[in-house]
Design a protein around this motif. Structure first.
Motif, PDB file in Angstrom:
ATOM      1  N   TRP A 105       0.834  -1.207   0.000  1.00 19.80           N
ATOM      2  CA  TRP A 105       0.000   0.000   0.000  1.00 19.80           C
ATOM      3  C   TRP A 105       0.869   1.257   0.000  1.00 19.80           C
ATOM      4  O   TRP A 105       0.596   2.203  -0.749  1.00 19.80           O
ATOM      5  N   LEU A 106       1.930   1.259   0.809  1.00 20.07           N
ATOM      6  CA  LEU A 106       2.805   2.431   0.869  1.00 20.07           C
ATOM      7  C   LEU A 106       3.496   2.676  -0.476  1.00 20.07           C
ATOM      8  O   LEU A 106       3.621   3.821  -0.917  1.00 20.07           O
ATOM      9  N   VAL A 109       0.929   4.144  -2.822  1.00 21.11           N
ATOM     10  CA  VAL A 109       0.687   5.552  -2.503  1.00 21.11           C
ATOM     11  C   VAL A 109       1.833   6.408  -3.038  1.00 21.11           C
ATOM     12  O   VAL A 109       1.611   7.468  -3.647  1.00 21.11           O
ATOM     13  N   GLY A 110       3.062   5.963  -2.837  1.00 19.26           N
ATOM     14  CA  GLY A 110       4.213   6.706  -3.347  1.00 19.26           C
ATOM     15  C   GLY A 110       4.193   6.841  -4.862  1.00 19.26           C
ATOM     16  O   GLY A 110       4.482   7.910  -5.405  1.00 19.26           O
ATOM     17  N   LEU A 113       1.589   9.396  -5.793  1.00 25.73           N
ATOM     18  CA  LEU A 113       2.058  10.754  -5.487  1.00 25.73           C
ATOM     19  C   LEU A 113       3.073  11.234  -6.527  1.00 25.73           C
ATOM     20  O   LEU A 113       3.049  12.396  -6.934  1.00 25.73           O
ATOM     21  N   ALA A 118      -3.221  13.780  -5.619  1.00 27.39           N
ATOM     22  CA  ALA A 118      -3.269  14.298  -4.251  1.00 27.39           C
ATOM     23  C   ALA A 118      -3.207  13.131  -3.267  1.00 27.39           C
ATOM     24  O   ALA A 118      -3.563  11.999  -3.612  1.00 27.39           O
ATOM     25  N   LEU A 119      -2.781  13.404  -2.040  1.00 25.27           N
ATOM     26  CA  LEU A 119      -2.609  12.356  -1.048  1.00 25.27           C
ATOM     27  C   LEU A 119      -3.896  11.575  -0.771  1.00 25.27           C
ATOM     28  O   LEU A 119      -3.870  10.339  -0.749  1.00 25.27           O
ATOM     29  N   PRO A 120      -5.062  12.230  -0.562  1.00 21.30           N
ATOM     30  CA  PRO A 120      -6.282  11.439  -0.318  1.00 21.30           C
ATOM     31  C   PRO A 120      -6.640  10.509  -1.482  1.00 21.30           C
ATOM     32  O   PRO A 120      -7.003   9.351  -1.274  1.00 21.30           O
ATOM     33  N   ALA A 122      -4.551   9.324  -3.729  1.00 22.47           N
ATOM     34  CA  ALA A 122      -3.530   8.280  -3.795  1.00 22.47           C
ATOM     35  C   ALA A 122      -3.796   7.190  -2.763  1.00 22.47           C
ATOM     36  O   ALA A 122      -3.689   5.995  -3.061  1.00 22.47           O
ATOM     37  N   CYS A 123      -4.152   7.592  -1.546  1.00 21.86           N
ATOM     38  CA  CYS A 123      -4.434   6.618  -0.484  1.00 21.86           C
ATOM     39  C   CYS A 123      -5.642   5.767  -0.832  1.00 21.86           C
ATOM     40  O   CYS A 123      -5.648   4.544  -0.621  1.00 21.86           O
TER      41      CYS A 123
END
Length: 201
Positions: A105-106, A109-110, A113, A118-120, A122-123
């Motif tokens: 998951w990390l 997300v990276g 990004l 945007a972060l939300p 991407a998460c």
């Protein structure tokens, strides 16, 4: 007892978990290059191959983690020092979540990004893919690990399960019953995916 089992498995298997993360990062590089204008057949093949290896590696880590405290057989130390099945199952599930699913998951997300999301967003996108990986790969690998005692047995069971899966879903449903996913590429595609994951579970 749960954290003790998780820490013990993490000490033994962290190199395999790191290898899976490295494969995932390496798989992201060709896809990133293709998304930004460098489109070649070799990059496509390399990206697909590394992605498949990363997923296979995740399954191997899960099976090996389950085999650290095998359920089949009568020669394990938990027969002398009883460990509650609930604790053992929770420890293995927590290991899969923390050392397999969370790093994937990390990385996702990276990647999102880096692509400018945007972060939300991407998460959320990474969480959707992560749930899919858990349903299609990690959970079946846990089940295979529970019913086998050696890696060779696990490989044979996984191969038989794959053949059965292909036979059932692709041959029987697609050819005999005429079931087709006609909503691919539309906003309703998630319904087919959700129903498929539910059926797999």
């Amino acid at each position: 007892m749960i954290w003790h089992i998780v820490r013990k498995d993490a000490r033994l298997l962290w190199p395999l978990a790191v290898l899976v993360v490295a494969l995932q990062i390496c798989a992201a590089i060709p896809h990133y290059l293709m998304d930004h204008g460098v489109r070649t057949v070799q990059l496509q093949i390399l990206g697909d191959l590394l992605s498949a290896l990363a997923l296979l590696g995740a399954m191997v880590v899960v099976v090996v983690a389950i085999h650290q405290d095998p359920v089949p057989g009568a020669r394990q130390d938990w027969l002398i020092r009883p460990i509650r099945r609930r604790d053992l199952a929770a420890a293995k599930l927590l290991f899969v979540v923390l050392l397999v699913q969370l790093p994937i998951w990390l990385v996702d997300v990276g990647i999102a990004l880096v692509d400018g999301f945007a972060l939300p967003a991407a998460c959320l996108a990474a969480a959707g893919r992560n749930i899919g990986i858990f349903c299609e790969f990690a959970l079946p690998a846990m089940m295979i690990g529970v019913i086998t005692s050696t890696f060779v047995e696990a490989f044979v069971v996984a191969a038989l399960a794959l053949v059965s899966y292909v036979g059932l879903f692709y041959v029987v449903l697609a050819l005999l019953l005429g079931v087709k996913a006609t909503v691919g590429g539309t906003g309703a595609e998630w319904i087919v995916s959700a129903a498929f994951y539910l059926l797999v579970l």
